[in-house]
Enzyme design. Sequence first.
Site, PDB file in Angstrom:
ATOM      1  N   LYS A   1      52.590  70.608  59.346  1.00 15.49           N
ATOM      2  CA  LYS A   1      53.777  69.758  59.358  1.00 15.49           C
ATOM      3  C   LYS A   1      54.718  70.170  60.487  1.00 15.49           C
ATOM      4  CE  LYS A   1      55.683  68.082  55.620  1.00 15.49           C
ATOM      5  NZ  LYS A   1      56.168  68.141  54.271  1.00 15.49           N
TER       6      LYS A   1
ATOM      7  N   ARG B   1      60.954  72.263  53.108  1.00 15.59           N
ATOM      8  CA  ARG B   1      59.583  71.892  52.721  1.00 15.59           C
ATOM      9  C   ARG B   1      58.568  72.920  53.179  1.00 15.59           C
ATOM     10  NH1 ARG B   1      59.342  65.778  52.602  1.00 15.59           N
ATOM     11  NH2 ARG B   1      61.431  65.189  53.198  1.00 15.59           N
TER      12      ARG B   1
ATOM     13  N   GLY C   1      50.774  68.157  47.622  1.00  8.82           N
ATOM     14  CA  GLY C   1      51.382  68.330  46.305  1.00  8.82           C
ATOM     15  C   GLY C   1      51.276  69.731  45.741  1.00  8.82           C
TER      16      GLY C   1
ATOM     17  N   MET D   1      52.462  72.665  47.003  1.00 10.04           N
ATOM     18  CA  MET D   1      53.589  73.581  47.142  1.00 10.04           C
ATOM     19  C   MET D   1      54.906  72.839  47.028  1.00 10.04           C
ATOM     20  SD  MET D   1      52.095  76.259  49.834  1.00 10.04           S
ATOM     21  CE  MET D   1      51.715  74.981  50.960  1.00 10.04           C
TER      22      MET D   1
ATOM     23  N   ARG E   1      50.333  63.393  60.006  1.00 19.59           N
ATOM     24  CA  ARG E   1      49.219  64.343  59.923  1.00 19.59           C
ATOM     25  C   ARG E   1      47.929  63.537  59.903  1.00 19.59           C
ATOM     26  NH1 ARG E   1      50.473  66.230  53.741  1.00 19.59           N
ATOM     27  NH2 ARG E   1      50.259  64.180  52.809  1.00 19.59           N
TER      28      ARG E   1
ATOM     29  N   SER F   1       8.336  80.766  56.227  1.00 16.32           N
ATOM     30  CA  SER F   1       9.400  79.963  55.635  1.00 16.32           C
ATOM     31  C   SER F   1      10.214  80.896  54.758  1.00 16.32           C
ATOM     32  CB  SER F   1       8.809  78.822  54.805  1.00 16.32           C
ATOM     33  OG  SER F   1       9.850  78.121  54.178  1.00 16.32           O
TER      34      SER F   1
ATOM     35  N   CYS G   1      13.604  77.483  53.305  1.00 14.92           N
ATOM     36  CA  CYS G   1      13.412  76.472  52.265  1.00 14.92           C
ATOM     37  C   CYS G   1      14.137  76.827  50.964  1.00 14.92           C
ATOM     38  CB  CYS G   1      11.925  76.244  51.996  1.00 14.92           C
ATOM     39  SG  CYS G   1      11.089  77.690  51.332  1.00 14.92           S
TER      40      CYS G   1
ATOM     41  N   TYR H   1      13.555  74.877  61.763  1.00 13.74           N
ATOM     42  CA  TYR H   1      13.953  73.818  60.830  1.00 13.74           C
ATOM     43  C   TYR H   1      14.581  74.397  59.570  1.00 13.74           C
ATOM     44  CZ  TYR H   1       9.897  74.947  57.911  1.00 13.74           C
ATOM     45  OH  TYR H   1       9.016  75.591  57.099  1.00 13.74           O
TER      46      TYR H   1
HETATM   47  C1  PEP Z   1      13.002  80.769  47.393  1.00 15.99           C
HETATM   48  O1  PEP Z   1      12.727  81.787  46.789  1.00 15.99           O
HETATM   49  O2  PEP Z   1      13.946  80.671  48.178  1.00 15.99           O
HETATM   50  C2  PEP Z   1      12.180  79.557  47.215  1.00 15.99           C
HETATM   51  C3  PEP Z   1      12.403  78.505  47.958  1.00 15.99           C
HETATM   52  O3  PEP Z   1      11.269  79.546  46.216  1.00 15.99           O
HETATM   53  P1  PEP Z   1      11.627  79.411  44.676  1.00 15.99           P
HETATM   54  O4  PEP Z   1      13.009  78.948  44.563  1.00 15.99           O
HETATM   55  O5  PEP Z   1      10.635  78.460  44.137  1.00 15.99           O
HETATM   56  O6  PEP Z   1      11.403  80.803  44.179  1.00 15.99           O
END
Ligand code: PEP
Length: 908
Positions: A28, A99, A108, A110, A372, A798, A865, A885
């Site tokens: 502000k 303010r 809202g 503070m 803002r 992975s 993953c 990835y």
């Molecule tokens: C993990 O361990 O991150 C994974 C992807 O496998 P899970 O969650 O099936 O153990």
Amino acid sequence: MENKKRIYTFGNGKAEGKTEMKNLLGGKGANLAEMNLIGVPVPPGFTITTEVCTEYNKYGRDAIVNVLYDEVKAGIENIENLMNTKFGSEENPCLVSVRSGARVSMPGMMDTVLNLGLNDKVVEGLAKKSNNPRFAWDSYRRFVQMYGDVVLDMKPKNKDDIDPFEEILERIKEEKGVKEDTELELEDLKKLVKEFKKAIKENTKKEFPECPWEQLWGAVMAVFDSWNTDRAKYYRQMNKIPEEWGTAVNVQAMVYGNMGQNSATGVAFTRDAATGEDIFNGEYLINAQGEDVVAGIRTPQQITLEGSKRWAKLAGVSEEERKKNFPSLEEAMPSAYKELSDLETKLENHYSDMQDLEFTVQDGKLWFLQTRVGKRTGAAMVKMAVDMLEEGMIDEKTALLRVEPKKLDELLHPVFEKKALSSAKVMAKGLPASPGAATGKIIFFSDEAEAWKEDGEDIILVRIETSPEDLKGMNLAEGILTARGGMTSHAAVVARGMGKCCVSGAGEIKIDYKKRTLTMDGKVYRQGDWISLNGSTGEIYNGKVATVDPELGGDFEKLMKLSDKYSKMYVRTNADTPEDSRVARKFGAKGIGLCRTEHMFFGGDKIKAIREMILASDLEGRKKALDKLLPIQRQDFEGIFKEMHDLPVTVRLLDPPLHEFVPHESASQKEMADEMGISIQEIELKVKLLKEFNPMLGTRGCRLGNLYPEITQMQTRAIIEAALNLKKQGIKAIPEIMIPLVGEMKEFKMQEEIVRDTAELIFKERNDKIDYLVGTMMEIPRATLTADKVASVAEFFSFGTNDLTQMTYGLSRDDTAALIEEYVKKGIYKNDPFQVLDQDGVGQLVEIGTKRGRSARNNLKVGVCGEHGGEPESVKFCHKIGLDYVSCSPFRIPIARLSAAQAAIEQE
Ligand code: PEP
Ligand code: MG
């Protein structure tokens, strides 16, 4: 305390600060300075820096008053000079507002004190000067109440407590027989002030301070204190705002929207915050002060004529009534409107973004109190970014950085199912405050929301109006319904920020907190009854109305395409079914990063076959059971490979502890005994033998395949045969076989051999072949540290960051949710490490594992993953350390795609 500048002044086209100084001056304060610099009319004032808030928390009030004294005095003098008034003067008084203003807006959360500087004598001076005693006393009674609430801490703490000031106000209105505050006359206002002061004395045992300087210091400290209220802390936790930032304090000359019929106050947005359309819109009230518009006490009017007509239609107000009682600012104050409309364009162009403005018209003159960057829904965020890019206002990179990845989630929010909607009954209508559809059970009190959610209920929070105290309940609810308040009410603004469905200002509904009832169209609903809300139309439906996922528009696609142009990583999905694979492809998945094959074993006859395999007492028994599983698995893989044709599919071999599959209840144990022709006692014994105290660290992952190679053989056969079958149909499958829970390179090697031998055997049998890879999950710390050895045999990595987090922290995935929540609350952990990747620890292992792996195999493909693959900060980390990835659940793919692009742009 060190000698430094703690106060920055602004006014009359000059300012010591500017927009870029947000960290020091708060959002502000920085923008008030900037508006002065670009010629937007702003009442003069000064900003006390956020650093002083931190000093206040450390050194306390007296030290701060001491160190600020001279600068505050000079700041007030600057206001006096520019406004030609005098602080505390009885003839020509200077009044100020005080303010808060943090680096990022915390709407809202503070405190604010207005009309500061008034006392029994000054009020008479103001009455004379303005020639409007009613206005002077109205300002005074508001000030005493605000000061009591904010500075003297008289705001009710519990939902059953009554605000002493509200009680007095209601009593006096009742005695007088009037409904609106505006109907009170001078004598009533004087009486209010007297009674308010009496209440202050009774409650605090102290007199209301008449000295303006004492008032000022009290208010400044109260704003600092408001940084540390529970609600502010909760908001910061929710929005990941650091505790140490602190708030600035803005002291500014008062201008008045409540000086009579030629004065007004309002809030406006340069574009539509709900849809993103380029439509100037907002709400205002004639003869009112700022908080009246957002507090929902009076029904606010629309700023533009077009908006006013649209509002009237939605609210069921006739054109005649609209013109008479709710005219737009465009109609009521054409010249102030013209200036406002010119300046909104100027401000939007200057900041190259949608602005949320606060303004006041005092006796025909327009003043801006704030600008803002406006909060907006996910849909509006995408539309504005794409529109502004196409308008040439911003470039591609800015457009991508403008969209918060998490907000994309809202675009994927449900809408009502058409069929369910056709038979649903509309009971009442409110304002479409925040889009989406929600269905749930009614609850009235925010602090009870948690218990309902814990019982697995979907809830709708129903309030007369919401206040910052309701934040937690709003966050937990599917949707929010309020009886009062406009499109800029607390409920509306906060819900939009959260991306939560909200219908506000539904005037025709009646709420009785005591009886816990909601009455609509003559029907009485009790707590726990179902209702449904459409936040895009404002309609409130009887009962439960089924919802479905939305269609995604063209802007979304444009943004996604643009993301791919800048990102270096690509995004795969975690999917175990053809349906999930289809959705994931629609969201732009470039393959499957994790197909958990054990998920395919649950349900129907499949579970029986896998149980038979586990319970079998010898190899022959296991093979018999595996023969039953083979066609089922092969068919599942065919389905998935088909959906993911031409894209790689990482299939992980069986991972979970076997005891998860065995029957634990006697009925299912008997069923298996009958099926296998053995006694129930034999089954019981086997189940006992399989029981592990630490199953997460037991016989799972590749350990299963190494103990029982026939499982790996069967799964490999299912994968390879499925791919060959599809090849015959002209469909290209690209399987990547993944060995889970490897800690020692030889564990991998043994599995790899089984896989390759089996594949070769099938190729010979079929006289045909396909390409495939064999790689590994990296989820045991030892594997990451010996990654060079692992990569000498594995073709890809992975990172299973779920298990890697579990094992790095020594935190059980299945038992520690409550512990982690406590740890986050206590500040021991910054985040839940299972949701946000711990970059310092677990992240280091990912980085080390990647480097060492690539040192042995330079074209090693590496991804993530675990759950972190769809979490923006974690995705950005993955980019930083050079992964190929990330893989995440289908609905998080857009988030991951955008995060990957932002990471690349931010790194440039
Ligand atoms: C993990 O361990 O991150 C994974 C992807 O496998 P899970 O969650 O099936 O153990
Ligand atoms: Mg795992």
